[in-house]
Design an enzyme around this catalytic site. Structure first.
Site, PDB file in Angstrom:
ATOM      1  N   ASP A   1       0.856  -1.178   0.000  1.00  0.00           N
ATOM      2  CA  ASP A   1       0.000   0.000   0.000  1.00  0.00           C
ATOM      3  C   ASP A   1       0.897   1.234   0.000  1.00  0.00           C
ATOM      4  OD1 ASP A   1      -2.215   1.604   0.121  1.00  0.00           O
ATOM      5  OD2 ASP A   1      -2.938   0.855   2.035  1.00  0.00           O
TER       6      ASP A   1
ATOM      7  N   HIS B   1      -4.811  11.608   4.435  1.00  0.00           N
ATOM      8  CA  HIS B   1      -4.753  10.316   5.117  1.00  0.00           C
ATOM      9  C   HIS B   1      -3.439  10.182   5.898  1.00  0.00           C
ATOM     10  CE1 HIS B   1      -5.143   6.129   6.063  1.00  0.00           C
ATOM     11  NE2 HIS B   1      -4.090   5.813   5.334  1.00  0.00           N
TER      12      HIS B   1
END
Length: 100
Positions: A18, A25
């Site tokens: 990821d 975020h």
């Protein structure tokens, strides 16, 4: 009919990487682990930040997501308590499946 369609994962996901691609975020996650004024590390804007993800967290749309449980140390307490996470940061993931 569309109302009879059931979302499913098209493949077994054994592993994935990821990347933090959202400044918001990365800042939210940083606030959970560091001083809120220094939530975003200075190098975040200059290098891709990737990490090993947990495939168990990947579910198709419509599957219920439960708040994680764990230990927290409430302010003013000396002993941790077990219960629901007080702060959770959610993100939207887009995946691409490639094959030969």
């Amino acid at each position: 009919p569309v109302d009879e369609v059931e979302m499913q994962l098209p493949v077994f996901i054994g592993d994935y990487t990821d990347f933090y691609s959202s400044r918001e975020h990365a800042t939210n996650v940083g606030k959970m682990f560091r001083d809120p004024d220094n939530a975003l590390l200075p190098n975040w804007l200059h290098i891709p930040v990737g990490y090993h993800g947990r495939s168990s967290t990947i579910v198709p749309s419509g599957v219920a997501v439960h708040r994680p449980l764990g230990q927290t140390l409430p302010k003013g307490e000396t002993q941790p308590v077990f219960g629901p996470s007080q702060r959770v940061d959610f993100e939207l993931e887009t995946a691409f499946i490639t094959t030969d």
